[in-house]
Design an enzyme around this catalytic site. Sequence first.
Site, PDB file in Angstrom:
ATOM      1  N   LYS A 121     -19.559 -53.916  20.413  1.00  0.00           N
ATOM      2  CA  LYS A 121     -20.408 -52.773  20.078  1.00  0.00           C
ATOM      3  C   LYS A 121     -20.107 -52.264  18.671  1.00  0.00           C
ATOM      4  O   LYS A 121     -21.022 -51.943  17.909  1.00  0.00           O
ATOM      5  CB  LYS A 121     -20.217 -51.662  21.127  1.00  0.00           C
ATOM      6  CG  LYS A 121     -20.842 -52.031  22.472  1.00  0.00           C
ATOM      7  CD  LYS A 121     -20.426 -51.117  23.626  1.00  0.00           C
ATOM      8  CE  LYS A 121     -20.983 -51.683  24.940  1.00  0.00           C
ATOM      9  NZ  LYS A 121     -20.600 -50.911  26.143  1.00  0.00           N
ATOM     10  N   GLN A 165     -17.051 -46.145  27.908  1.00  0.00           N
ATOM     11  CA  GLN A 165     -17.029 -47.500  28.462  1.00  0.00           C
ATOM     12  C   GLN A 165     -16.532 -47.458  29.906  1.00  0.00           C
ATOM     13  O   GLN A 165     -15.501 -46.855  30.199  1.00  0.00           O
ATOM     14  CB  GLN A 165     -16.132 -48.394  27.588  1.00  0.00           C
ATOM     15  CG  GLN A 165     -16.113 -49.851  27.993  1.00  0.00           C
ATOM     16  CD  GLN A 165     -17.465 -50.536  27.805  1.00  0.00           C
ATOM     17  OE1 GLN A 165     -18.235 -50.205  26.899  1.00  0.00           O
ATOM     18  NE2 GLN A 165     -17.767 -51.485  28.658  1.00  0.00           N
ATOM     19  N   ASP A 172     -26.501 -44.453  26.898  1.00  0.00           N
ATOM     20  CA  ASP A 172     -26.435 -45.386  28.027  1.00  0.00           C
ATOM     21  C   ASP A 172     -27.545 -45.113  29.043  1.00  0.00           C
ATOM     22  O   ASP A 172     -27.793 -45.933  29.932  1.00  0.00           O
ATOM     23  CB  ASP A 172     -25.083 -45.247  28.748  1.00  0.00           C
ATOM     24  CG  ASP A 172     -24.127 -46.382  28.420  1.00  0.00           C
ATOM     25  OD1 ASP A 172     -24.608 -47.487  28.122  1.00  0.00           O
ATOM     26  OD2 ASP A 172     -22.903 -46.153  28.493  1.00  0.00           O
TER      27      ASP A 172
END
Length: 281
Positions: A52, A96, A119
């Site tokens: 990422k 995460q 997200d």
Amino acid sequence: MKLIDGKAIAAQIKAEVRARAEKFFERHGKQPGLAVVLFGDDPASQIYVRNKIRACEETGVRSFTDYLPADVTERQAEEVVRALAEDEKVHGVLIQLPLPAHLDGKRLLSLIPPIKDVDGFSAENVGRLALGEAGTVACTPLGVMELLRRSNVSPEGKRAVVVGRSNIVGKPMAMLLLNANATVTVCHSRTADLKEECARADILIAAVGRPAFITADMVKEGAVVIDVGVNRTERGVCGDVDFGAVCEKASLITPVPGGVGPMTVAMLLQNTVAAAEAQEG
Ligand code: GUN
């Protein structure tokens, strides 16, 4: 059978994101910013986070990374997320997953304002998706839709079968396909006649997390097969689809690696730039 090249399509999207990020910089004098928070030292999560950050560098998005020890207190974790939520340089916040067991993930995620929820995991964004309203959609299922679109596969009127019902992939995937006018079936571990359900699919999405779970007898001749699985085995990374055998029947299929995985990262960057644009007006 034709392969869907996720890496190539992700590269296209990243080039588009880069152009948007440059325009954003010209208008606002700052880069879109993405903060990634990683708890502990899970090797797979470390690889995802590294990918990422690298994608941020490629697309002109500024990345901020917080590496917190696995034994961080709930309070320290909350402080970090709260600070990012308020930071004007940060337009997207990503925690995460999975989290260390002692942390309350639901509570931590709820500290991310929906506008910075790149997200698409917040109740607000999931609700918007369910209602068919504009909002941020989870990166992996969004990436699958983009793979279909750029491979000229229209879900409209097709039978789509999603195997897996996770909050991160299966459920939002089903809603996206439904919003795109597919006839959608969601299968899971308690599904009776899984093979028959799958074998009716024009578009089959495998998101179960078990290597070679989808075998050739579960696939209709000419089906489009999208493999979301990332399974680490002794023989390397493999998907949820028995690729070699299913290739013979599918008209289009995604490989693992090089299929859905790169798309998840590309869509994260796209969501981040969109969040930045929405926040800065
Ligand atoms: N862990 C595995 N997939 C994801 C994802 O899409 N987002 C986050 N935050 N964590 C993950």
